[in-house]
Design a protein around this motif. Structure first.
Motif, PDB file in Angstrom:
ATOM      1  N   THR A  86       0.851  -1.187   0.000  1.00 35.28           N
ATOM      2  CA  THR A  86       0.000   0.000   0.000  1.00 35.28           C
ATOM      3  C   THR A  86       0.885   1.234   0.000  1.00 35.28           C
ATOM      4  N   ALA A 104       0.252   5.587   0.193  1.00 35.37           N
ATOM      5  CA  ALA A 104      -0.822   6.522   0.518  1.00 35.37           C
ATOM      6  C   ALA A 104      -0.276   7.943   0.640  1.00 35.37           C
ATOM      7  N   TRP A 139      -7.878   1.755  -5.449  1.00 33.22           N
ATOM      8  CA  TRP A 139      -7.688   3.097  -4.912  1.00 33.22           C
ATOM      9  C   TRP A 139      -8.796   3.345  -3.900  1.00 33.22           C
ATOM     10  N   ARG A 169      -7.592  11.203   2.430  1.00 37.51           N
ATOM     11  CA  ARG A 169      -6.484  10.248   2.482  1.00 37.51           C
ATOM     12  C   ARG A 169      -6.672   9.333   1.275  1.00 37.51           C
ATOM     13  N   SER A 179      -5.248   6.076  -0.708  1.00 36.73           N
ATOM     14  CA  SER A 179      -4.414   4.882  -0.589  1.00 36.73           C
ATOM     15  C   SER A 179      -4.571   4.045  -1.846  1.00 36.73           C
TER      16      SER A 179
END
Length: 173
Positions: free
Chosen positions: A4, A6, A98, A108, A110
């Motif tokens: 991941t 972000a 996404w 946010r 990610s």
């Protein structure tokens, strides 16, 4: 291999989603993308898109290695999710999600990558040398675009409505 990456964006999640969901515009919005062209539009609302991005090698000189793949992609406006299933290229089989979520001061964003090739070491190599550099630059560019637009009165195409890209809420079958 699952990974991941972000970033926090000082802009509304809906604005970030409106920018990112229109994958056919990525070649115009993202300087490291040379191509993002739909090649097939199935009846389910998804798109098959050919992507070419440049993985920077010598950034100061603007030199980069072209990386190509084809993905089936769709967007879920209700959850602010984008999905990509790589169907051709070295990353065939990669599953990308996404997630654009509300966060203090904005959004946010990610990007989850799930890549399970026959040789697990290949997944680690791809993640370190291609996925992370390209996804990191993509997130950084969308951050800059969304924050600039959030500070102005201009809205990108697709805000408040559907853009030209896949916009079905349910995943294609």
């Amino acid at each position: 291999m699952r990974s991941t990456i972000a970033i926090d964006v000082a802009a509304p999640p809906s604005l970030v989603f409106a920018l990112a969901r229109d994958v056919e515009r990525w070649e115009r919005l993202l300087p490291h993308y040379a191509r993002s062209r739909a090649i097939t539009r199935p009846a389910d609302g998804s798109l098959f898109v050919d992507f070419v991005a440049r993985r920077p090698l010598i950034d100061v000189l603007g030199l980069g290695l072209p990386v190509t793949w084809r993905a089936r992609t769709w967007a879920d406006p209700a959850t602010l999710r984008l999905r990509f299933i790589h169907v051709a290229g070295a990353t065939k089989g990669m599953d990308v999600t996404w997630r654009i979520e509300h966060a203090a001061g904005g959004a946010r964003v990610s990007i989850d990558h799930d890549f399970r090739p026959r040789l697990p070491i290949f997944a680690a190599f791809v993640d370190r040398w291609f996925t992370r550099p390209i996804a990191g630059r993509t997130l950084g560019t969308f951050k800059a675009l969304a924050e600039a637009l959030a500070g102005s009165s201009v809205e990108p195409d697709g805000v408040g409505g559907q853009s030209g890209s896949a916009a079905r809420a349910d995943p294609p079958t």
